[in-house]
Motif scaffolding. Sequence first.
Motif, PDB file in Angstrom:
ATOM      1  N   ASP C 674       0.834  -1.208   0.000  1.00 34.65           N
ATOM      2  CA  ASP C 674       0.000   0.000   0.000  1.00 34.65           C
ATOM      3  C   ASP C 674       0.863   1.250   0.000  1.00 34.65           C
ATOM      4  O   ASP C 674       0.588   2.222  -0.696  1.00 34.65           O
ATOM      5  CB  ASP C 674      -0.902   0.014   1.242  1.00 34.65           C
ATOM      6  CG  ASP C 674      -2.065  -0.925   1.086  1.00 34.65           C
ATOM      7  OD1 ASP C 674      -3.032  -0.529   0.421  1.00 34.65           O
ATOM      8  OD2 ASP C 674      -1.987  -2.051   1.600  1.00 34.65           O
ATOM      9  N   ASN C 758      -5.221  -1.626   5.208  1.00 38.39           N
ATOM     10  CA  ASN C 758      -6.467  -0.981   4.817  1.00 38.39           C
ATOM     11  C   ASN C 758      -7.487  -1.043   5.946  1.00 38.39           C
ATOM     12  O   ASN C 758      -8.229  -0.085   6.195  1.00 38.39           O
ATOM     13  CB  ASN C 758      -7.027  -1.646   3.558  1.00 38.39           C
ATOM     14  CG  ASN C 758      -8.183  -0.868   2.985  1.00 38.39           C
ATOM     15  OD1 ASN C 758      -9.318  -1.092   3.352  1.00 38.39           O
ATOM     16  ND2 ASN C 758      -7.875   0.094   2.124  1.00 38.39           N
ATOM     17  N   LEU C 761      -6.726   1.593   8.224  1.00 34.81           N
ATOM     18  CA  LEU C 761      -7.038   2.913   7.671  1.00 34.81           C
ATOM     19  C   LEU C 761      -8.525   3.205   7.606  1.00 34.81           C
ATOM     20  O   LEU C 761      -8.938   4.342   7.831  1.00 34.81           O
ATOM     21  CB  LEU C 761      -6.438   3.049   6.273  1.00 34.81           C
ATOM     22  CG  LEU C 761      -4.927   3.170   6.248  1.00 34.81           C
ATOM     23  CD1 LEU C 761      -4.435   3.159   4.824  1.00 34.81           C
ATOM     24  CD2 LEU C 761      -4.486   4.447   6.928  1.00 34.81           C
TER      25      LEU C 761
ATOM     26  N   GLY E  35      -4.402  -1.156  -2.011  1.00 35.97           N
ATOM     27  CA  GLY E  35      -5.229  -0.176  -2.708  1.00 35.97           C
ATOM     28  C   GLY E  35      -6.155   0.502  -1.739  1.00 35.97           C
ATOM     29  O   GLY E  35      -5.878   0.572  -0.549  1.00 35.97           O
ATOM     30  N   GLY E  36      -7.258   0.980  -2.256  1.00 37.55           N
ATOM     31  CA  GLY E  36      -8.192   1.681  -1.397  1.00 37.55           C
ATOM     32  C   GLY E  36      -8.557   3.005  -2.012  1.00 37.55           C
ATOM     33  O   GLY E  36      -8.204   3.295  -3.159  1.00 37.55           O
TER      34      GLY E  36
HETATM   35 NA    NA Z   1      -5.285   1.457   1.113  1.00 36.68          NA
END
Ligand code: NA
Lengths: 158, 112, 797, 494, 141, 123, 94
Positions: C674, C758, C761, E35-36
């Motif tokens: 990421d 993620n 986050l 990702g995101g």
């Molecule tokens: Na991300």
Amino acid sequence: MTTQILLNLLIAFVWMLLNESWNIVIFGMGYAIGFFIILSMRRFFPEPFYGRKIIFIFKLFSLFIIELLKSCVVVIRQVTRPKLNIQPGIFRSETVLKSDFEITLLSTLLTLTPGSVVMEIDPEAGVMFIHAMDVTEFRNSITKTKRKFEKAIIEVMR
Amino acid sequence: METFITIIAGILFTVGTYLILNKNLLRIILGITLFSHATHLLLMAINGLKKGAAPLLGENAASYTDPVPQALILTSIVISFALTAFLLVLGYRTYVELGTDNMKQLRGNTHE
Amino acid sequence: MYLLYIAILIPFFSIPFIPLLYKYVHRIHTGWFVLVIPVLLLFFFARYYFVQQTIEPLILSVPWIPSLNIHFTIYLDSLSLLFVLLITGVGTLVVFYSIFYMSKDREKLHLFYAYLMLFMGAMLGSVLSDNLLVLYAFWELTSVSSFLLIAFWYHRKRSRYGAQKSMFITMSGGFSMLLGFIMLYVTSGTFSIRELILLGDQISQHSLFIPAMYFIFLGVFTKSAQFPFHIWLPDAMEAPTPISAYLHSATMVKAGVYLVARLTPIFGGHQEWFWTITIIGLITLFIGSLTAIRQSDLKALLAFSTISQIGLIMSLLGIGSMSLNNQYSDSSLLFAGATLAAIFHLINHSIFKGCLFMMIGILDHETGTRDIRRLGGLIHVMPVSFTLTMIGSFSMAGLPPFSGFLSKEMFFSGALTASRTMGSWFIFIPIIAWVASIFTFVYCMILIFKVFIGPYKPLPLDRKPHEAPFGMLVSPMILASLVVILFFFPNLIASSLLEPTVKAILPQAFANGREWHVHISAWHGFNTELLMTMGIIILGMLLYKYLTKFRNIYESIPLKFTLNQAYDNGLVAMERISGKLIRFYMYGSTPLYLSYLFVFVIVIVGGSLFLLNGFIFDLSNNAPIELYEYMLGFTIVAAAIYMVFTKSRLISIIAVSVIGYIVSLFFVIFRAPDLALTQLVVETISTALFLLCFYFLPRVSKYVTPMKLNIRNAIIAIGVGMTLTLIGLSTQEHHLFDSIAEYYKDSYTLAGAKNIVNAILVDFRAFDTMLEIVVLFAAGVGIYTLIKLRHTGRKDQ
Amino acid sequence: MSNVLILPIIIPLLTGMLMIFFRRHVRMQQWLIVISLLLTIGVSTFIIHRIFRQGIIVLDVGGWHAPYGISLVGDMLSALLVLIASIICLMCSLFAFGSTSNDHKVHFVYSYILLLLCGVNGSFLTGDIFNLFVFFEVMLISSYVLLALGGKKIQLRESIKYVIINVISSTLFVIAIAYLYSITGTLNMAHLSERVATIGQDGLLTTVSLLFLSVFALKSGLFLFFWLPGSYSAAPPAIAALFAALLTKVGIYAIIRTFTLIFYHQPEITHTIILCMAAITMILGALGAVSYWEIRKILAYNVIVAVGFILFGVGMRTFESLTGALFYLIHDMLAKALIFILGGAIISIFGSDKLRNFSGLLLFRPSLGWLYFIAALALAGVPPLSGFVGKVIILKGGITEGHLIMSVIGIVTSLLVLYSVIKIFIHSFWGETLLSEGDQKATGTSALLPGSILVTFIIAMGLGAEWVLTYVEQAAEVMTNPSIYIDAVFKQID
Amino acid sequence: MKFTDVFLQTAIKILVFIIMTFSIYVLFAGHHNPGGGFIGGLITASALVLLYIAFDLQSVRDMMPVDFNQLAAAGVIVAVLTGTASFLFHVPFLTQTFTYVNLPLLGKTELASAVIFDLGVYMTVIGTTMTIITSISEDQK
Amino acid sequence: MDAKAMIEIVVGILVITGTIISLISSLGIIRLPDVYNRAHASTKSATLGILCILLGAFLYFFFTHGVSSIRLLLGIVFVFLTAPVAGHIIIRSAHRSKVTLADISVQDDLQDYLESQKNVESK
Amino acid sequence: MFDTIMLLAMFLLSISVVIALYRVIKGPSIHDRILALDSIGYIVIGIVAVLSIMLDSHAYLETILLIGILAFLSTIALSKYMEGGVVNGRKSND
Ligand code: NA
Ligand code: NA
């Protein structure tokens, strides 16, 4: 052509309904079945069968790959030679292709093939300026390749 | 590896500081960029490197690296990006408006 | 009972109504309405005068900030009452006088009376508060109202100057006094004066006791215009004359005297207390009287006379405080006589000085000048004024048959007592007292003779002088008659006011029920005191005759060395020097500021790392490292070092992007996909912005940095790098606890996410991310405004 | 779980975002900001009330309990500061209605004011050290934009300095967090406190704490205040008022929080350093305040003096001194907002901030004059106004702790503060009247409403000090006893 | 003769579709793969920038009349509102939830509120990036 | 020889081939005389080299992990599409910004055309 | 063996980057630099692909496409900028 594709999709969908199963494999099966149905009934459609195009596309692609490999070898040979022996230059070339997409396709293919990079294009006049790594050596071969490509593209597109 | 990266971060800190102490605006901003790179490397390094697979459970590994520093760095990257962008545009506007990128000439007291 | 609180607060509450009355009832002089307040208060407090003699002091308490031991406690004993009566009594007369003095058409009366009421309330509060901090609060309010009143005619430069000076000096003292009070609190745990007195010796051993005393002295001496802080008082004479009469002579400047008297039970008997007050008092007495002679402005003359007279009272209180000293307990009653003299003179001074100020005001009002050199022979046109002025002056000079004579004699007795009891070399006290009294005599003579006797000089005057209107004369007349009455019947107040007051000041001296009664008589027989008075008259006359010669001696003192000059220069120097100092630190150059920051980090953080043995280093846990990783690392180093030496913008920008891209490759190597993704994109956009914002702009300036500066910067840079690296190396082997990260490894069950980063986050620490996009948003729109607002700005131009 | 704690953060945030859609509707924006701030104030009051009754409120954002998620912790300290910050924000916005150009208004000035408040409130409320960093950034980026908004030369010049210095210190903040996380393996402040206490703050942790101190010192203007005067004097008046009242205070709050909750084990090092810095700050600030003849500069240096004085109280770390520090902090926020608003009005009336060019304003602007006068007295700690009580408590603490020299510095500098602000009063309100009646009659009037409200607060806070103290003391209780805080954060687990 | 951008424009028309698909994939796959929203947003922004480069600013604006400031603000609002939705269920602010449902074609699929949150991030990133880029490039005209 | 070894050999060959092609194309960027000629090296050889590596990676993941990475295929297509456009745009831009051709160039129809146009206009 | 090949590939690709970097620094024309940067972008794609084989992880495959996008974007942007002095916003070709 669009009708044929849509019809094919519809058949695949119906196939899924019939199977009461919603996954990609069943869909693929349905599509294949539809493909053959349309193939067998191709004479009922005003335009030619769309599967033909796939063959043309494949032809164009293989043509291109061969040219690409050739071009690569040429360039590598030039570069790895101890002394450079080239006569580069820009020359003008005409094309019979009209639509934006066709021209783009041609440019892509031309740029990827031996010693030529397309520089300026005027689609109206059908004129291209091409930079060649060795004008004298490649002028003929480029023009030849271009013709081959044009023919293949027309087959695919029209 | 950790030591190596920490020292690289240290060198970036040094160079960054040196550039920041410069009076040229661009070099200051570049120095700040180096500083934030160094910070991110440091944050990674001091929490241990290569101690497992990427923190994606799909990888099916025995152990994963510490995801927290990564998350923190991500946030920090975005924030420093935002700040750098703003600073750059501010610098650009200053440069255009005041006609200088010399911080010495951007002193306030003398010409007031 | 709580009427007392109302009494204190009435003046404050009246303030909002004064402007209304001024605005809507303009026909009637606002003073008439205001007059009601001091009159009411006078009658209210006078009631206590008649009961006070017999009953115990009155104590009332209302909590203000109880958790800090701050209670609004009213303590009404005879000492407070004495001051309250002065405040309300003189206040009444002054307000009455001002009705005629202040023109209702020209002056902003609403402000005048509002300030005056503010002052009156503050002054009442000061003398009635038992809690030191409440007292302090009112004390500062008196300074504030004085500030406003001095600058009543604020368009005049001198007024503003005087106001600022008085505020600065008195508030300096006040602030220091606050510190003293707090120190007293720390020694004792109470702000209450009564409780402090009861604690007595317990607190006097505390190491802060004497410092507290000195800090309080600063407050006292500045407020009461004692040397060397007296310089504000002459400049305060820019205030309207009723104000000078009220604040700057009769009441406010005596606040210091009040406080000394009030605190004598606590500090009295200590050598430091005695010495400081007595010496400062005497010096002030001497300097004040000496300087008064020199003045040509009548108000200035009175100002210096006030200074000197308060010095006199101070020194008496100082001498009197010795009656609390165990060493002299036998003669404590003799010393108490000095305190008595102080109180008596305080009363007298308020009366005759009030009278004199009002007379000067009348002179000013009627002739348009206060300059002695332009006046003379007014006896013919203003006989009543002459009489009143003469009464006041003679009283001040200590001549019979005026009350001043009595207190002057008592002053000499006190001074003599000190020298007799405490040792022969204390003889300097009466000597200074005597010499200063000669000067006092001289300036009193100046006041009468230079103004009223001699040739009449109408020509230089702005208007034709004539006797003042009757209303204006009423107040001084009352005061003048008091002067005479007190001479003949001093015992009217002796037992009812003076005696309890002295006992309140020196409670310990009378604690064992010692009998002591005050009886004042004008005639003591031919004693030393009387001889001293006669000496004063004779020498004073001589001096007055040779005044011009004497003046010349004065003039030879260069202006530079006066205290005033020192104050003025001091302020200028303060501004200049602080300006220089601060501009040295605040040079305005960002690189310099940043080097402060970095040096600070090196010194504090790096220093602590070494001093506290924070450095730990251990290679054993390091992960293995590959050749290509070394290559990538060295590329970073090379690019970074290249950046130091290159002058080209483009190469710098390329170098920094190379570093950025390699960092993202490192993120790949560190198993942080990421991060790698994000870093890649961000680096690209940053590079684009760098190029857009800097590379393509024309280069406007070329500059070379001196080598010395570069070396300095390099040293700082290496320091910062070293510090941060060493801490990094230490922490990398100093993981003392399990990381919270372990918890997140269940992210699939906890948050339904396989990507732990993620999950952190958008779930575990989604709040950070939410704010992070706020930052991003703010930066983006900020850039937009930076660029757009200028465009519209240009359109406007 | 108590979602009420999030409201002081997201009400301003959402309103600020909403305004982006009403860019051209200035009136609408003004209504929105007033309503949103009134709401925030109401919520903050409610929070204080609840904390007063029931103790510390904790909100585990996202439902992840401490230390794994981010916790918002509302103790009395935070809640009080949130309330004051919101009030100040409202006042400055009211002032901005009349003092800011329409250009600013359509360029999102109100949005940024609200974002700033969001950052400030969040910084006060968060219980997570990294989240604190993020909130700092929200606050700072808004301040950068607010400072640069308008793009005048001086603004550009000063904001670039301000941004550079702050960006660097923010980076140092992240570095410090990195070290701390590496050593302790956690980010939650209560958890940090617990873990640091277990190992007793060794040399390395103290070193790291000093790095935090450097960062917060810069943000709060403690010794490292060089960024402050320039930027405060470049900002538009309403913005300068907002900055003066809020920005440095967040730094101070951070110092208070970290050095009372986490790094309190080696006070002989850390707190001594704080005290020394406080002393130097007071002195330098006072030097600046007396030496300048420009209103903005004088006021900016006054901000610095107050920072030193508050940190004097913080550095002693006794119950009493912390009470005083917090009381004074609250006072200073209100008073600074007030005096900057009034100073801003004066500047806008004269169109300059050079004191020597001013004169005689009292005739036509009496209300402004008296508001200013009271503000000036409050600033210097003249009783019975709010500054007095805080000053007394801190000095009392100082003398009790034997910091006599510090106390004297405190007194002397407050005197110089008085000198400097009265200088402004004398030069702008007294003297010959230069303006004529009709001249710029309207300018400066927008300061009157917020000015009067703030003056009321200042007087009320002085007279009603006892009432305020009950709250402040509850806050000081937590500061001197970290276990209250820790228990509150972790009680959710049981 | 009139030389045109036909090659570039046509190529970019195709590429933009690929990039957009990729960005949306990255946005939604972020929960399980790298990702995101942030990356996804940046990739979409790249696509838009490519459009801007190949065509001119005005014609892209005409095609997509989006105020990027507002898009960014909307993104923040979406992110915050997913947080406030938890008020309705009396759970702490920003509590994310997820569930698995069986969808036609996709099979067992996870629905997570975090994805909506990420969508907010995505919008903000696009809005901000485009604001920055368009502002600067317009300024340098 | 097991399947894994087979795959590794195939992948290894593809990767090494790709790597070498890339290296040579880099050399071309160094050796060739002007930007126009270098564009040939960059657009063609780099493309082919990267294609080989990506194909290797695709096969590797397909056979060892059983993952048919659409992302890799998409990457391949993307490289195919972008490389020629990039080369075209770079040299077009170079020519438009009047970057001169190397001395060994023998012909420039475009320049000739542009000059003739200019002459027409000026007449 | 396989790992050695991959390391060798990494090494050779790194050398390619260095070589291309030489062109970036040397120039001479800005277009040479753009061209070289474009090539570096492609090589880095290769590097990442090799790296993901080495790390035996398909977590980095997004990166590949991303680098492709970014490299293309930068090349186009820079070239267009050089052509007209403005990255975008010019009315196309007239
Ligand atoms: Na991300
Ligand atoms: Na993020």
